[in-house]
Design an enzyme around this catalytic site. Structure first.
Site, PDB file in Angstrom:
ATOM      1  N   TYR A   1      17.079 -36.933  20.078  1.00  0.00           N
ATOM      2  CA  TYR A   1      17.283 -36.724  21.520  1.00  0.00           C
ATOM      3  C   TYR A   1      18.146 -35.499  21.798  1.00  0.00           C
ATOM      4  O   TYR A   1      17.761 -34.609  22.569  1.00  0.00           O
ATOM      5  CB  TYR A   1      17.917 -37.968  22.140  1.00  0.00           C
TER       6      TYR A   1
ATOM      7  N   LYS B   1      17.186 -31.843  23.616  1.00  0.00           N
ATOM      8  CA  LYS B   1      17.784 -31.424  24.887  1.00  0.00           C
ATOM      9  C   LYS B   1      18.499 -30.074  24.747  1.00  0.00           C
ATOM     10  O   LYS B   1      18.536 -29.292  25.696  1.00  0.00           O
ATOM     11  CB  LYS B   1      18.752 -32.496  25.395  1.00  0.00           C
TER      12      LYS B   1
ATOM     13  N   SER C   1      20.315 -32.902  29.972  1.00  0.00           N
ATOM     14  CA  SER C   1      21.232 -34.021  29.770  1.00  0.00           C
ATOM     15  C   SER C   1      22.573 -33.461  29.326  1.00  0.00           C
ATOM     16  O   SER C   1      22.663 -32.310  28.880  1.00  0.00           O
ATOM     17  CB  SER C   1      20.668 -34.949  28.687  1.00  0.00           C
TER      18      SER C   1
END
Length: 237
Positions: free
Chosen positions: A94, A98, A82
């Protein structure tokens, strides 16, 4: 993410489905969850653990189980990261998960080079998918806000949560709607003679997020901070 998440829970089961062919040309790790996107001091370690379990450890688990088959085929592995793996846009698990995916991807690519296995990473921008469902994101953020102590709420202010959700709604205008942009990256990584090590998908990623990730930290902080809601009393600690 449902089908792939089930494979994360039972990668050996998926491996048994492929054993008859003795090899696997391509593996795409695409499952992921957002978890709770909120300021760091709102969260517990469990809020960070959930996205790490799926986004990182699930990806590693599937990769390690499928790797012998991919090596036999001298095939391809594609990990979907991402822009959040290149630039910390919001608090929560998150983005750290990533970032870790990017690190695993790079080490895997170098380890597998001598075996003829090509490893690519796709870095999508903001896309309108089930992952970015605004209703679920709002519910999760509100649930955390409602559990906060009165001291933290005072620091952020009574109107903070409403203003932050309103800003998030405006950001939906910048979401990419064409999911084929990501699919085309997957197709190229799987089928081209010379796949790229990194793919960037989405107009926002190419024109803003990725260029910003290469800029000095002081400029990144200035631009990202401008889009945050101001605190009521940050010194009331």
């Amino acid at each position: 993410m449902g089908q792939e998440a089930s494979i994360f829970r039972d990668p050996q089961g998926a491996k048994r489905l492929l054993v008859s062919s003795q090899c696997l040309w391509g593996l795409i790790n695409n499952a992921g969850i957002l978890g709770v996107l909120a300021p760091t001091d709102w969260l517990t370690v469990e809020h960070f653990r959930e996205p790490f379990e799926v986004n990182l450890f699930g990806l590693i688990n599937v990769t390690l189980n499928m790797l012998p088959l991919v090596k036999k085929a001298q095939g391809r592995i594609i990990n979907v990261s991402s822009i959040g793996g290149r630039l910390a846009i919001s608090g929560g698990g998150y983005t750290p998960s990533k970032y870790a995916v990017e690190g695993f991807n790079d080490s895997l690519r170098r380890d597998m080079k001598e075996f003829g296995v090509k490893v690519s990473c796709i870095e999508p921008g903001l896309f309108k998918t089930g992952l970015s469902d605004p209703v679920k994101a709002t519910e999760k953020k509100m649930a955390v806000w409602n559990q906060l102590s009165s001291d933290i709420k005072q620091q952020y202010g009574d109107g903070y949560i409403e203003k932050s959700l309103a800003k998030k709604a405006k950001n939906k205008l910048f979401q990419n709607l064409d999911l084929s942009l990501v699919v085309k990256c997957m197709d190229h990584a799987l089928t081209s003679l010379f796949p790229q090590t990194h793919y960037i998908a989405g107009v926002d990623a190419k024109t803003f997020w990725i260029p910003l990730s290469h800029m000095p930290a002081i400029l990144q902080d200035f631009l990202l901070q401008k889009h945050k809601v101001k605190l009521a009393d940050p010194k009331a600690v």
